[in-house]
Scaffold this motif. Structure first.
Motif, PDB file in Angstrom:
ATOM      1  N   PRO A  69      22.080 -28.548   0.397  1.00 15.11           N
ATOM      2  CA  PRO A  69      21.912 -27.460  -0.996  1.00 15.11           C
ATOM      3  C   PRO A  69      20.745 -26.715   0.232  1.00 15.11           C
ATOM      4  O   PRO A  69      21.596 -25.527  -0.215  1.00 15.11           O
ATOM      5  CB  PRO A  69      20.941 -28.116  -2.186  1.00 15.11           C
ATOM      6  N   VAL A  70      19.677 -27.237   1.051  1.00 12.03           N
ATOM      7  CA  VAL A  70      19.045 -26.054   1.901  1.00 12.03           C
ATOM      8  C   VAL A  70      19.829 -25.509   3.208  1.00 12.03           C
ATOM      9  O   VAL A  70      19.896 -24.357   3.478  1.00 12.03           O
ATOM     10  CB  VAL A  70      18.186 -27.143   2.755  1.00 12.03           C
ATOM     11  N   ALA A  71      20.812 -26.113   3.207  1.00 15.78           N
ATOM     12  CA  ALA A  71      21.548 -25.532   4.284  1.00 15.78           C
ATOM     13  C   ALA A  71      22.360 -24.753   4.136  1.00 15.78           C
ATOM     14  O   ALA A  71      22.811 -23.403   4.540  1.00 15.78           O
ATOM     15  CB  ALA A  71      22.948 -26.550   5.500  1.00 15.78           C
ATOM     16  N   ARG A  72      23.318 -25.040   2.960  1.00 19.18           N
ATOM     17  CA  ARG A  72      24.071 -24.113   2.198  1.00 19.18           C
ATOM     18  C   ARG A  72      22.682 -22.885   1.785  1.00 19.18           C
ATOM     19  O   ARG A  72      23.728 -21.530   1.601  1.00 19.18           O
ATOM     20  CB  ARG A  72      24.726 -24.684   0.635  1.00 19.18           C
ATOM     21  N   GLY A  73      22.227 -22.090   1.236  1.00 18.73           N
ATOM     22  CA  GLY A  73      21.312 -21.785   0.977  1.00 18.73           C
ATOM     23  C   GLY A  73      20.618 -21.120   2.566  1.00 18.73           C
ATOM     24  O   GLY A  73      21.194 -19.430   1.815  1.00 18.73           O
ATOM     25  N   LEU A  74      21.005 -21.950   3.472  1.00 18.23           N
ATOM     26  CA  LEU A  74      20.285 -20.784   4.900  1.00 18.23           C
ATOM     27  C   LEU A  74      21.746 -20.313   5.256  1.00 18.23           C
ATOM     28  O   LEU A  74      21.324 -19.203   5.578  1.00 18.23           O
ATOM     29  CB  LEU A  74      20.422 -21.518   5.452  1.00 18.23           C
ATOM     30  N   VAL A  75      22.714 -20.484   4.848  1.00 16.21           N
ATOM     31  CA  VAL A  75      23.574 -20.293   5.574  1.00 16.21           C
ATOM     32  C   VAL A  75      24.520 -18.431   4.244  1.00 16.21           C
ATOM     33  O   VAL A  75      24.598 -17.746   4.827  1.00 16.21           O
ATOM     34  CB  VAL A  75      25.238 -20.649   4.870  1.00 16.21           C
ATOM     35  N   VAL A  76      24.171 -18.784   3.095  1.00 16.31           N
ATOM     36  CA  VAL A  76      24.690 -17.991   2.061  1.00 16.31           C
ATOM     37  C   VAL A  76      23.124 -16.605   2.490  1.00 16.31           C
ATOM     38  O   VAL A  76      24.105 -15.754   2.261  1.00 16.31           O
ATOM     39  CB  VAL A  76      24.521 -18.444   0.436  1.00 16.31           C
ATOM     40  N   ARG A  77      22.362 -17.081   1.854  1.00 20.78           N
ATOM     41  CA  ARG A  77      20.955 -16.366   2.436  1.00 20.78           C
ATOM     42  C   ARG A  77      22.034 -15.520   4.394  1.00 20.78           C
ATOM     43  O   ARG A  77      21.401 -13.955   4.409  1.00 20.78           O
ATOM     44  CB  ARG A  77      20.176 -16.707   2.023  1.00 20.78           C
ATOM     45  N   THR A  78      21.682 -15.769   4.726  1.00 25.16           N
ATOM     46  CA  THR A  78      22.415 -15.468   6.260  1.00 25.16           C
ATOM     47  C   THR A  78      23.922 -14.755   6.041  1.00 25.16           C
ATOM     48  O   THR A  78      23.101 -13.556   7.180  1.00 25.16           O
ATOM     49  CB  THR A  78      22.159 -16.695   7.496  1.00 25.16           C
ATOM     50  N   GLN A  79      24.555 -14.952   5.946  1.00 23.17           N
ATOM     51  CA  GLN A  79      25.779 -14.173   5.285  1.00 23.17           C
ATOM     52  C   GLN A  79      25.825 -13.016   4.460  1.00 23.17           C
ATOM     53  O   GLN A  79      26.154 -11.819   4.584  1.00 23.17           O
ATOM     54  CB  GLN A  79      26.954 -14.035   4.652  1.00 23.17           C
ATOM     55  N   HIS A  80      24.559 -12.471   3.931  1.00 28.85           N
ATOM     56  CA  HIS A  80      23.966 -11.435   3.190  1.00 28.85           C
ATOM     57  C   HIS A  80      22.872 -10.869   3.290  1.00 28.85           C
ATOM     58  O   HIS A  80      22.157  -9.900   3.373  1.00 28.85           O
ATOM     59  CB  HIS A  80      24.350 -12.451   1.353  1.00 28.85           C
ATOM     60  N   GLY A  81      22.687 -11.092   4.244  1.00 24.97           N
ATOM     61  CA  GLY A  81      21.255 -10.649   5.099  1.00 24.97           C
ATOM     62  C   GLY A  81      19.875 -10.517   4.279  1.00 24.97           C
ATOM     63  O   GLY A  81      19.218  -9.880   4.247  1.00 24.97           O
ATOM     64  N   LEU A  82      20.592 -11.552   3.277  1.00 21.36           N
ATOM     65  CA  LEU A  82      18.722 -11.773   2.321  1.00 21.36           C
ATOM     66  C   LEU A  82      17.415 -12.174   3.082  1.00 21.36           C
ATOM     67  O   LEU A  82      17.914 -13.744   4.053  1.00 21.36           O
ATOM     68  CB  LEU A  82      18.969 -12.852   0.977  1.00 21.36           C
TER      69      LEU A  82
END
Length: 197
Positions: free
Chosen positions: A13-26
């Protein structure tokens, strides 16, 4: 299930959160514990890198697909991933060119698709190359890299994570012959060697 599998599952879940936030510039701060868990995952693999494997899974990439450097930067910038000493060492090499080595199979060198993990120790690179040479041709690569694109890890492997361009300076074939591969003979971590401009 073993420790590696449990840690992998806990970190997904941490990796998935990191990926999503990086993709959206968050910009989201992860807890120090989450950063430390991801670092533990980086360190605990016997072969390959479980943190990279986890990012591949979170990105829904094929098993051998290259993970873009932006995700590795995000990983290394998680609170708790690097120690204070590693942060200082990483900052100290910025603005400099450093000498690194990597032991790999000839196929990796031929493809020019190098892994992220390099070392500041030629001996350690020879160990990795010799370890892989029992059934296939292996080489030791010597390269110059920009310190601006690197992270210093204070590990027994004297690891430098290289996320930028690699200028290969020398390629040396490597075999097990005449080489001591006992891990306990490895020297203490070697500090990055700056290359004179």
């Amino acid at each position: 299930m073993g420790f590696r599998e449990d840690l992998y599952d806990a970190c997904y879940p941490v990796a998935r959160g990191l990926v999503v936030r990086t993709q959206h510039g968050l910009k989201r701060r992860f807890s120090r514990m989450q950063g430390e868990d991801m670092r533990e995952l980086w360190e605990c693999a016997k072969t390959g890198n479980l943190a990279i494997d986890l990012l591949r899974e979170a990105l829904r990439l094929q098993d051998d697909a290259h993970v873009d450097a932006q995700y590795i930067h995000a990983l290394f910038n998680m609170c708790g991933f690097l120690t204070k000493e590693e942060l200082r060492s990483t900052k100290a090499i910025h603005g400099n060119t450093i000498q690194v080595w990597r032991g790999c199979v000839m196929a990796e060198h031929a493809s020019r698709a190098y892994g992220f993990s390099w070392t500041t120790s030629e001996y350690i690179a020879r160990w990795f190359a010799a370890r892989g040479s029992s059934d296939t041709a292996s080489v030791v690569l010597q390269a110059a890299v920009s310190g601006d694109d690197c992270y210093v890890l204070h590990t027994s492997e004297s690891e430098i994570v290289v996320l930028g361009d690699v200028a290969i300076q020398e390629v040396t074939p490597c075999t097990w012959e005449g080489f001591s591969v006992a891990w306990d003979h490895l020297q203490a971590p070697v500090q990055p060697c700056l290359v004179a401009a």
